[in-house]
Write a protein that holds these residues in place. Sequence first.
Motif, PDB file in Angstrom:
ATOM      1  N   TYR A   1      10.035   2.613  -2.493  1.00 28.18           N
ATOM      2  CA  TYR A   1       9.799   2.134  -3.859  1.00 28.18           C
ATOM      3  C   TYR A   1       8.451   2.603  -4.376  1.00 28.18           C
ATOM      4  CZ  TYR A   1      13.540  -1.432  -3.899  1.00 28.18           C
ATOM      5  OH  TYR A   1      14.726  -2.080  -3.901  1.00 28.18           O
ATOM      6  N   PRO A   2       8.419   3.126  -5.626  1.00 27.05           N
ATOM      7  CA  PRO A   2       7.118   3.248  -6.274  1.00 27.05           C
ATOM      8  C   PRO A   2       6.612   1.852  -6.664  1.00 27.05           C
ATOM      9  CG  PRO A   2       8.869   3.987  -7.741  1.00 27.05           C
ATOM     10  CD  PRO A   2       9.507   3.652  -6.436  1.00 27.05           C
TER      11      PRO A   2
ATOM     12  N   VAL B   1       3.308   5.940  -2.903  1.00 26.31           N
ATOM     13  CA  VAL B   1       4.482   6.609  -3.491  1.00 26.31           C
ATOM     14  C   VAL B   1       4.225   6.850  -4.980  1.00 26.31           C
ATOM     15  CG1 VAL B   1       6.931   6.373  -4.075  1.00 26.31           C
ATOM     16  CG2 VAL B   1       6.125   5.671  -1.823  1.00 26.31           C
ATOM     17  N   SER B   2       3.655   5.866  -5.650  1.00 25.10           N
ATOM     18  CA  SER B   2       3.353   6.019  -7.074  1.00 25.10           C
ATOM     19  C   SER B   2       2.325   7.117  -7.309  1.00 25.10           C
ATOM     20  CB  SER B   2       2.833   4.707  -7.655  1.00 25.10           C
ATOM     21  OG  SER B   2       3.906   3.892  -8.023  1.00 25.10           O
ATOM     22  N   VAL B   3       1.284   7.153  -6.469  1.00 27.72           N
ATOM     23  CA  VAL B   3       0.259   8.190  -6.619  1.00 27.72           C
ATOM     24  C   VAL B   3       0.908   9.563  -6.445  1.00 27.72           C
ATOM     25  CG1 VAL B   3      -1.825   9.182  -5.575  1.00 27.72           C
ATOM     26  CG2 VAL B   3      -1.645   6.709  -5.912  1.00 27.72           C
ATOM     27  N   GLU B   4       1.774   9.644  -5.431  1.00 29.05           N
ATOM     28  CA  GLU B   4       2.439  10.918  -5.152  1.00 29.05           C
ATOM     29  C   GLU B   4       3.307  11.358  -6.336  1.00 29.05           C
ATOM     30  OE1 GLU B   4       5.389  12.675  -1.678  1.00 29.05           O
ATOM     31  OE2 GLU B   4       4.672  10.614  -1.532  1.00 29.05           O
TER      32      GLU B   4
ATOM     33  N   LEU C   1       0.836  -1.204   0.000  1.00 26.42           N
ATOM     34  CA  LEU C   1       0.000   0.000   0.000  1.00 26.42           C
ATOM     35  C   LEU C   1       0.869   1.251   0.000  1.00 26.42           C
ATOM     36  CD1 LEU C   1      -2.821  -1.013   2.470  1.00 26.42           C
ATOM     37  CD2 LEU C   1      -2.840  -0.997  -0.020  1.00 26.42           C
ATOM     38  N   HIS C   2       1.972   1.186   0.737  1.00 25.12           N
ATOM     39  CA  HIS C   2       2.867   2.330   0.787  1.00 25.12           C
ATOM     40  C   HIS C   2       3.459   2.617  -0.589  1.00 25.12           C
ATOM     41  CE1 HIS C   2       6.215   4.874   2.151  1.00 25.12           C
ATOM     42  NE2 HIS C   2       5.312   5.258   3.028  1.00 25.12           N
ATOM     43  N   SER C   3       3.880   1.548  -1.280  1.00 24.57           N
ATOM     44  CA  SER C   3       4.398   1.716  -2.636  1.00 24.57           C
ATOM     45  C   SER C   3       3.342   2.318  -3.553  1.00 24.57           C
ATOM     46  CB  SER C   3       4.821   0.366  -3.218  1.00 24.57           C
ATOM     47  OG  SER C   3       5.995  -0.056  -2.628  1.00 24.57           O
ATOM     48  N   PHE C   4       2.119   1.879  -3.375  1.00 23.07           N
ATOM     49  CA  PHE C   4       1.025   2.421  -4.183  1.00 23.07           C
ATOM     50  C   PHE C   4       0.928   3.929  -3.969  1.00 23.07           C
ATOM     51  CE2 PHE C   4      -3.273   3.405  -5.406  1.00 23.07           C
ATOM     52  CZ  PHE C   4      -3.538   2.554  -6.465  1.00 23.07           C
TER      53      PHE C   4
ATOM     54  N   LEU D   1      19.698  13.239  -3.172  1.00 21.60           N
ATOM     55  CA  LEU D   1      18.278  12.997  -3.457  1.00 21.60           C
ATOM     56  C   LEU D   1      17.878  11.526  -3.356  1.00 21.60           C
ATOM     57  CD1 LEU D   1      17.624  15.394  -6.488  1.00 21.60           C
ATOM     58  CD2 LEU D   1      16.986  15.703  -4.095  1.00 21.60           C
ATOM     59  N   PHE D   2      18.831  10.659  -3.000  1.00 23.16           N
ATOM     60  CA  PHE D   2      18.453   9.252  -2.841  1.00 23.16           C
ATOM     61  C   PHE D   2      17.350   9.135  -1.798  1.00 23.16           C
ATOM     62  CE2 PHE D   2      22.208   6.449  -4.410  1.00 23.16           C
ATOM     63  CZ  PHE D   2      22.023   6.955  -5.677  1.00 23.16           C
ATOM     64  N   ASP D   3      16.424   8.217  -2.067  1.00 24.28           N
ATOM     65  CA  ASP D   3      15.288   7.977  -1.170  1.00 24.28           C
ATOM     66  C   ASP D   3      14.302   9.132  -1.092  1.00 24.28           C
ATOM     67  OD1 ASP D   3      15.963   5.421  -0.552  1.00 24.28           O
ATOM     68  OD2 ASP D   3      17.082   5.943   1.261  1.00 24.28           O
ATOM     69  N   SER D   4      14.473  10.149  -1.987  1.00 24.52           N
ATOM     70  CA  SER D   4      13.545  11.275  -1.969  1.00 24.52           C
ATOM     71  C   SER D   4      12.634  11.210  -3.199  1.00 24.52           C
ATOM     72  CB  SER D   4      14.326  12.585  -1.968  1.00 24.52           C
ATOM     73  OG  SER D   4      13.542  13.610  -2.543  1.00 24.52           O
ATOM     74  N   ILE D   5      11.408  11.679  -3.026  1.00 17.83           N
ATOM     75  CA  ILE D   5      10.460  11.675  -4.137  1.00 17.83           C
ATOM     76  C   ILE D   5      10.959  12.558  -5.282  1.00 17.83           C
ATOM     77  CG2 ILE D   5       9.079  13.600  -3.184  1.00 17.83           C
ATOM     78  CD1 ILE D   5       7.314  10.707  -4.792  1.00 17.83           C
ATOM     79  N   TRP D   6      11.782  13.577  -4.939  1.00 20.99           N
ATOM     80  CA  TRP D   6      12.281  14.493  -5.978  1.00 20.99           C
ATOM     81  C   TRP D   6      13.175  13.767  -6.983  1.00 20.99           C
ATOM     82  CZ3 TRP D   6       9.603  18.684  -6.318  1.00 20.99           C
ATOM     83  CH2 TRP D   6       8.966  19.177  -5.186  1.00 20.99           C
ATOM     84  N   ALA D   7      13.828  12.695  -6.553  1.00 21.47           N
ATOM     85  CA  ALA D   7      14.675  11.940  -7.479  1.00 21.47           C
ATOM     86  C   ALA D   7      13.823  11.296  -8.576  1.00 21.47           C
ATOM     87  CB  ALA D   7      15.446  10.866  -6.726  1.00 21.47           C
TER      88      ALA D   7
END
Lengths: 321, 296
Positions: B226-227, B77-80, B72-75, B139-145
């Motif tokens: 992970y996305p 991350v993908s939505v974000e 669910l968390h990966s889901f 930027l590793f582990d950041s959504i901006w990457a």
Amino acid sequence: MTGKAEQTRLPVRPQTELSETRPGKKSKKPFQAHYHLMLMPGIILLLIFSIIPMFGLLMAFQDYKISKGIFGSPWVGLENVTYFFELSDSKVIIRNTLFLAISKIVANLIVPLVFAVLLNEVRQRAFKRTVQTIVYLPHFLSWVILAGIFSELLLTDGIVNRMLEVFGIGPIQFLGDNRVFPYILIGSDVWKEFGFNTIIYLAALAGIDPHLYEAASIDGAGWRKQTRLITLPLLRATIILLATLAIGNILNAGFDQIFNMYSPIVYESSDVIDTYVYRAGILDGQYGFATAIGLMKSVIAFVLIIFSYSLAYKYANYRIF
Amino acid sequence: MVRSQTISAKIWYALLIVVMVLIALTSIAPIVHTVAVSFSHKAYAAAGAVSFWPKGFNLYAYKQIVADSKFLHSFMVSVERVLLGGAINFLMTVLMAYPLSRTSEQFGGRNAYMWFLIFTMLFSGGVIPLYILVKSLGLFDSIWALVLPSAVPVFNVILLMNFFRGIPKELNEAGSMDGAGPWYMLFRVYIPLSLPSIATVTLFSIVGHWNSFFDGMIFMRSVEHYPLQTYIQQLVVQMSISTMASDPNKYELMRQLSDQTLNAAKIVVAVVPVLVVYPFLQKYFIQGILLGSVKE
């Protein structure tokens, strides 16, 4: 350059002079600053994420160590490239890359062409549209998803092998047999993309004057003759254009697909430049070496793209901007 | 004579329809099969007894997914990344397409910018320099990457620029007579007039963001960042592929351990969002693709 052209043209453009005299418009070209401002965020992002990595290409000529960086790592000239060609893997990788890429290019030109010509014969528009909607769909699914689906379908006791069993064939190790696996890659790529690739052909077919077919059928030409004498010759320009533009892809065997579907047993038949660069660089940390191979590929691709686009421009008046 | 011809023509036509139906079925059969497996009983799936309809229908796999916080968390991350990345792509596309759609007489720097864009589109530093850059930017582990390296979809900029150029120049002249500046023209005139094209390129970047796995794989070091596609790549696909290609002794064991219905359900969940936007996408993308061939 543009300024010069502007000056020589100005006298014949009285409107521009007129607007100059309007209050609040000092410049002959209004809004220049605004245009630069609109472009600025995008240009900055491109500078950071496209241009700076290009300087990183210098590490192709270094024995790059991440602790020492670009400025501290020792220079080795072309040693990375010569080392690659000394490896016994290099021949296999180049052969696989060319074989897979060229096979996909050819199949992805022919299959959609045949399909488009056949679909164009369908007279029920609703049926035609439904078929189009369905065959375009796989294009929008990622290779991650499709590899997940195919790995289950192609199991030794999966649905495909069970179907083949009825005919007394198999079981075939689709993803584990070097003789079969490359064709699975080509076939699944065609399966994913053929529908989408018909779009351009269908557009070209829609542009053919229906009177040509009417005239031909009055003269007694059947479907086959009409296809051979009207449809295909009129599609020739489109086919040649697509083939020319595909030249730039001759080293792109399809990283996403292969990466998701291959495994060490089939490296022999499916390891390509991009997958090798990934493993050597990201996994083994041989940054300089992997970058050198990637750079070699980019340079060849760049030359091919320039070549193919200039051909396309010259013979088909095609341009992207 | 005439009659026999029409009969044979009719047979050919019927055959053509049958072939078209078969091809269309082939295009969705793998997906239908996966949906069927996801709703089947585990034992039937493992025995390979499921074809195109669930056997021993149950929701076990989906119940597992709902309880799986990592999935669910990966889901999410993908939505974000889709929302953030899609918004950035949209902004960059319209902001860059408008000034570039001016002639070089109206905008002096236009051609220089254009060549710059073409250059970045044709040539790239490749994956390793980008990897090292993202690493050194922290930027590793950041959504901006996941959103910044692909912030400017150059090809979309060019498509939209070509579309903007097709908008009658009279409109622009009328606008500047009334004292409208470029921001007003872009947001109040050009964007409303090009909604189908903008929808096409935006949907393309949304689907692109949803589908990409590679950046998540190299820029994210832990599963929780992970996305969804990366999650599926690492935890579903790699497992299945290595099962597939492993030696026969291990094969049976791996096969028993892997939960096909659960894997299938994860894949279905990852496909559903694409299916949801597909009708909208499909409405516009043909136009969008043929857009590239628009000439002045």
